[in-house]
Scaffold this active site. Structure first.
Site, short mmCIF file in Angstrom:
data_model
loop_
_atom_site.label_atom_id
_atom_site.label_comp_id
_atom_site.label_asym_id
_atom_site.label_seq_id
_atom_site.Cartn_x
_atom_site.Cartn_y
_atom_site.Cartn_z
N GLY A 256 -2.01 -1.20 7.75
CA GLY A 256 -1.69 0.22 7.60
C GLY A 256 -2.58 0.92 6.58
O GLY A 256 -3.20 1.94 6.88
N MET A 258 -4.41 0.45 2.20
CA MET A 258 -4.70 -0.42 1.06
C MET A 258 -4.76 0.39 -0.23
O MET A 258 -5.39 1.45 -0.29
CB MET A 258 -6.03 -1.14 1.33
N GLU A 293 1.57 3.08 -0.84
CA GLU A 293 0.27 2.81 -1.48
C GLU A 293 0.19 3.50 -2.83
O GLU A 293 -0.33 2.94 -3.80
CB GLU A 293 -0.90 3.26 -0.59
#
Ligand code: B3K
Ligand code: ZN
Length: 852
Positions: A256, A258, A293
């Site tokens: 998805g 990082m 994230e």
């Protein structure tokens, strides 16, 4: 052979011999010959005896290598460079290297690679070693400076921008970080800019960087980012710590997104959004991933993991935080239902099969194989249980202590639990078993009532998992409420703390035998087993004050009905249909909640339940049962559904907010059932007029599910053929809604389609991921899907080992099925294993899947 499987053990952990004070990197970018020049200031770790310097590197062409300016003599062994201790000048020294790498031919999408002619990186977990020689382990943290030399328009790295000129840019990240958080991006990008003032009044520049043409799809993501930043200040007291925060959208990405420090890299599917091209589910997922994230900045980056066995330290906690955020942004009960459904669908399945492993594993071959539902989702549940046990205030206090004590460190699960012990005085030694013991505990409940006292008898056992035959009792918080026979809350939610194998709890002073509502809010990740009746389930669906258990009662009722239909040929039970009718008609209930209740339990959920009950599941029988029950629901609920479909229509401009999305979800649920009766009339009309993807795709799905929609599919293709993310949906829908007997052939045709791309993980997943999730089609008795998946994985392995390994998990339930299917799946796995030069990733997965 570099891929010879080598097992790494937690027990073998030793601190690094040398630490890094500073890293300076220069990149001269070129597609097949990028030069990376590194200067690394090493210092002997006072906690170690020094010794040889060991650096990680993989696939590097080394041009030069010096120590304090003098040529170093090096030896190589299994992915490492060794420099003998006698060459090391003093306790601190400068190591310099120049290497050459080829981003354009890097299809594994790990290290530095190219996606659509743009340079980008993915280093977690062990990708930095594909960029240059370095101690690529999370407990070596250092400040980085980066100089990028390239003709590309936009040059980005971690931290703050320092200087730039024609063909170069320099970045500096003052916060010490492990190499896995390094990132670089270079390409022809445009930005959607914004800014935010933090709690201490600092202005932070925010950007979402995309390919030209995608600028219009950034506003929602930017909004989510700003909400996340503010939420983390308000709820966790965490402020952002750089002058700039950049997000970049990349089309070819293995997962998805990082959390690289100050430079998050996102799969474009996890950030780009517009009403025309994204569904409500997409908007919700994007909001959650952006938050996830961003939250890593504190839980993951400022405090990182000592070693990869501690992965859940950052992932479990960050998932827990993003779940809290989504619950605050949207409907908390509906979010909880979705989170638990994901947990049960993915993590329980993992925990009950050959891939079961503890939340903190004790060994691995390829760490990328351990970014699992167990580490993420069960890891988050453990945090939730901890919070439930100590209470909200103590949780907040412990978290403050965690940030204060471990900021700038690479920490362990022991450190994490110590913080809770120190701030609450609680002994968590038994609780810690949740981290080391794999498997889903079974909680069996029986009860008795006499003289106003109601007694709950609880027993826990955890089934054996690979490598763990015997299990110990865990600390299980069981949230219980009691209802009166009239449906009034007699005893509000109370947490029973179970610590032994068997335990009883009394509730005194009751005037009648109560109806228990057990495991409210899904207070622990366990399977609840209790003899009960469908009337009681219908009662709880109607009266439970706990929204999760209200939904759960409907699900249990549906599961019982479906199981009987699948195994005994029973008819759709009127009791279920009546209960659903009442639920659907209850205008006091949130439409999103009603939409969730209308959904039938999944094919896989039923298969596992039957298997647990000692019945070999027949995927076709389950499929037929779900079809018949859907038909019966449609017939029974028709007037209600028709009025919901008409009244839940959205007016005005599309808005992705939770309330609007909930109404659309209810309307879609109604449409999908009504199509079984109206022959697709409503769906065709909606498809023709829909101005947003939620409705367009919903209408298409409603048609495909009744084996119609070929005309719509063709027009969808014409409309969206130039939009990669929408085309992923076009591929996926065809496989997801294919009839069981046609699933393999549909997928086989699609992987040959001109728009299929073996190098794009999203496209591969849209066909092969969907193939494995269409359970009736995947397990169709001719075995064609098994064979196709094996063929495809054998082909994919040379290009992208990580995705190959992940998709092989489709076979993880093979032992559940009959001999014929077992044999076919085993053959498929053995065929993959026999592929010459099979990647380490896939070798480990397939070997574990096959078991002994
Ligand atoms: N930390 C990354 C996952 C990295 C996966 C490496 N194979 C994304 C996340 O969890 O936020
Ligand atoms: Zn994460």
């Amino acid at each position: 052979m570099t891929n010879a499987p080598q097992t790494v053990f937690l027990a073998d952990y030793t601190p690094p011999a040398y630490l890094v004070d500073q890293v300076a990197l220069t990149f001269r970018l070129a597609p097949t010959a990028t030069r990376v020049i590194s200067k690394v200031n090493f210092r002997r770790n006072p906690e170690s005896n020094g010794g040889d310097l060991l650096l990680d590197g993989e696939g590097l062409k080394t041009i030069s290598c010096t120590l304090d300016g003098a040529k170093a003599t090096v030896t190589h062994e299994a992915g490492k460079m060794r420099i003998s201790a006698d060459q090391l000048p003093a306790d601190s020294f400068l190591f310099e290297a120049e290497v050459e790498i080829s981003p354009a031919t890097n299809t594994a999408l790990e290290g530095l690679y190219m996606s659509n002619s743009m340079y980008c990186t993915q280093c977690e977990a062990e990708g930095f070693r594909k960029i240059t020689w370095y101690p690529d382990r999370p407990d070596v943290m250092a400040p980085f400076t980066v100089r990028i030399e390239s003709e590309e328009k936009i040059l980005l790295s971690n931290g703050n921008p320092v200087a730039s000129g024609d063909g170069w840019a320099e970045w500096s990240d003052p916060w010490p970080k492990p190499a896995y958080l390094f990132a670089l991006v270079a390409g022809n990008l445009v930005n959607h800019p914004d800014q935010l003032e933090t709690m201490s009044g600092k202005k932070v520049e925010l950007n979402i960087w995309v390919r030209p043409g995608d600028e219009g799809k950034c506003a929602f993501g930017m909004g989510a980012l700003k909400q996340s930043m503010t939420w983390d200040e308000e709820v966790y007291g965490r402020e952002y710590d750089l002058d700039i925060f950049n997000i970049v959208a990349v089309d070819d990405f293995n997962m998805g997104a990082m959390e690289n420090k100050g430079l998050n890299i996102f799969n474009s599917s996890a950030v780009l959004a517009s009403p025309e091209t994204s569904t409500d589910a997409n908007f919700e997922r994007i909001e959650a991933i952006i938050a996830h994230e961003y939250f890593h900045n504190w839980t993951g980056n400022r405090i990182t993991c000592r070693d990869w066995f501690q992965l859940c330290l950052k992932e479990g906690l960050t998932v827990f935080r993003d779940q809290q955020f989504s619950a605050d942004m949207r409907s908390a009960p509906v979010r909880r239902i979705d989170d638990v459904s994901t947990l049960r669908g993915r993590q329980f399945r993992e925990d009950n099969g050959p891939l079961a492993h503890p939340v903190r594993p004790e060994s691995f071959v390829e760490i990328n194989n351990f970014y699992t539902a167990t580490i993420y989702e069960k890891g988050a549940e453990i945090i939730g249980m901890l919070k439930r046990l100590v209470g909200d205030d103590a949780y907040a206090k412990a978290l403050n202590l965690y940030f204060e004590r471990h900021d700038g460190e690479a920490a362990t699960i022991e450190d994490w639990l110590q913080v809770f012990e120190d701030s609450t005085g609680r002994d968590l030694s038994q609780f810690k078993l949740w981290y080391s013991q794999a498997g889903t505990p079974r909680l069996t409940v029986s009860e008795s009532y006499s003289d106003g006292t109601y007694t709950l008898n609880l027993r826990q056992d955890t089934p054996a998992t690979p490598g763990q035959a015997d299990k110990q009792p865990l600390v299980i918080p069981v949230a219980v409420g009691l209802l009166s026979p009239e449906g009034k809350e007699l005893v509000p939610t109370t947490i029973l703390e179970m610590t032994e194998t068997e335990q009883s709890f009394d509730f005194e002073g009751l005037s009648a035998r109560p109806v228990p509502s057990l495991l409210r809010g899904f207070s622990a990740p366990v399977v609840l087993i209790r003899e009960t009746s469908n009337s009681e389930r219908a009662f709880l669906l109607a009266h439970d004050t706990d929204p999760f258990n209200k939904w759960e009662a409907g699900r249990m009722l549906a599961k019982d009905v479906l199981s009987r239909m699948a195994t005994e040929g029973a008819e759709p039970a009127p009791q279920y249909l009546d209960a659903m009718s009442d639920m659907c008609a209850d205008e006091a209930l949130d439409p999103a909640f009603r939409a969730h209740c209308l959904r039938l339990p999944g094919q896989d959920d039923l298969a596992q339940t039957l298997y647990d009950a000692g019945v070999t599941p027949d995927p076709m029988a389950i499929h037929s049962a779900r079809e018949s029950l859907s038909d019966a629901l449609a017939a029974k609920l028709e007037p209600l559904l028709a009025s919901a479909y008409d009244s839940m229509i959205s007016e005005g401009e599309f808005s992705p907010d939770a309330v609007s999305a909930g109404r659309r979800a209810m309307r879609q649920g109604a449409l999908s059932l009504l199509s079984r009766i109206d022959g697709g009339e409503r769906a065709r009309a909606l498809f023709a007029t829909a101005d947003n993807m939620t409705e367009q795709l919903g209408a298409l799905g409603a048609l495909l599910q009744i084996s119609q929609g070929s005309k719509e599919l063709a027009s969808f293709y014409q409309q969206w053929r130039d939009d990669r993310l929408v085309m992923d949906k076009w591929f996926m829908m065809q496989v997801s809604f294919a009839a069981p007997e046609a699933t393999a052939a549909t997928a086989a045709r699609l992987v040959e389609h001109a728009d299929f791309d073996w190098k794009n993980p999203n496209r591969v997943r849209s066909v092969l991921g969907a193939l494995s999730m269409n359970a009736a089609g995947f397990h169709y008795e001719d075995g064609a899907s098994y064979q196709l998946l094996a063929d495809c994985l054998i082909r994919l392995d040379d290009l992208n080992p990580q995705i190959t390994a992940r998709l092989s998990g489709a076979f993880e339930t093979w032992r559940r099925y009959d001999g014929n299917r077992q044999g076919q799946m085993r053959d498929a796995l053995q065929r993959i294993l026999a592929k010459p030069d099979l990647s380490r990733d896939a070798t480990e997965m397939v070997t574990r899947l096959l078991g002994d």
